[in-house]
Design a protein around this motif. Structure first.
Motif, PDB file in Angstrom:
ATOM      1  N   LEU A  17       0.803  -1.489   0.099  1.00  0.00           N
ATOM      2  CA  LEU A  17      -0.291   0.407  -0.028  1.00  0.00           C
ATOM      3  C   LEU A  17       0.939   1.355  -0.169  1.00  0.00           C
ATOM      4  CD1 LEU A  17      -3.201  -1.590   2.529  1.00  0.00           C
ATOM      5  CD2 LEU A  17      -2.882  -0.917  -0.092  1.00  0.00           C
ATOM      6  N   VAL A  52       0.783   3.488   7.912  1.00  0.00           N
ATOM      7  CA  VAL A  52      -0.542   2.715   7.615  1.00  0.00           C
ATOM      8  C   VAL A  52      -0.423   1.233   8.455  1.00  0.00           C
ATOM      9  CG1 VAL A  52      -0.138   0.418   5.348  1.00  0.00           C
ATOM     10  CG2 VAL A  52       0.030   2.584   5.130  1.00  0.00           C
ATOM     11  N   LEU A  70      -6.553   3.363   3.639  1.00  0.00           N
ATOM     12  CA  LEU A  70      -4.913   4.712   3.233  1.00  0.00           C
ATOM     13  C   LEU A  70      -5.705   5.503   2.212  1.00  0.00           C
ATOM     14  CD1 LEU A  70      -2.134   4.610   3.039  1.00  0.00           C
ATOM     15  CD2 LEU A  70      -2.185   3.256   0.942  1.00  0.00           C
TER      16      LEU A  70
END
Length: 132
Positions: A17, A52, A70
């Motif tokens: 991510l 994250v 996110l």
């Protein structure tokens, strides 16, 4: 004793991510290489990864309740990069070669995290099925 899937996968889903968010910023820099006044930006990977992992303060429209949250840009996580080249007169600080190199490196690190994640999943599958 049950092992949570999050612990089994380790840090790699979070790394993917953070790398994805950084790729977006770097691609934006490349796309704006000729835009007068555009300032090159980047995301500190370590900082992004910690954010994250903590999953606090992020908001993003999700299509499923179990998707990771996110939004690194929402809280000014992007930082302007100090230019390596002199000002060309238009105020743009993007050095295309630097951006391409950073994008390629980020892409390779993304692939490495993806491979580690695939290996973890394969290992978990073998543990569940007994190696069949």
């Amino acid at each position: 004793m049950a092992i949570g899937i999050d612990k089994g996968l380790g840090i790699h889903p979070h790394a993917l991510l953070a790398r994805e968010a950084r790729a977006t910023v770097l691609a934006s820099n490349i796309a704006n290489a000729d835009t007068p006044g555009y300032k090159a930006k980047d995301i500190n990977f370590q900082d992004a990864l910690q954010r994250v992992q903590s999953r606090s303060g992020y908001s993003m429209s999700r299509t499923h309740s179990k998707h990771f949250e996110l939004d690194l840009q929402a809280n000014n996580r992007e930082q302007y990069r100090v230019p390596d080249q002199p000002d060309t007169g238009d105020g743009n600080t993007v050095d295309v070669q630097v951006e391409r190199n950073l994008y390629m490196r980020n892409s390779m690190e993304y692939q490495a995290s993806l491979q580690f994640l695939n290996d973890r999943i394969s290992g978990m599958k073998k543990a569940i099925t007994g190696g069949r």
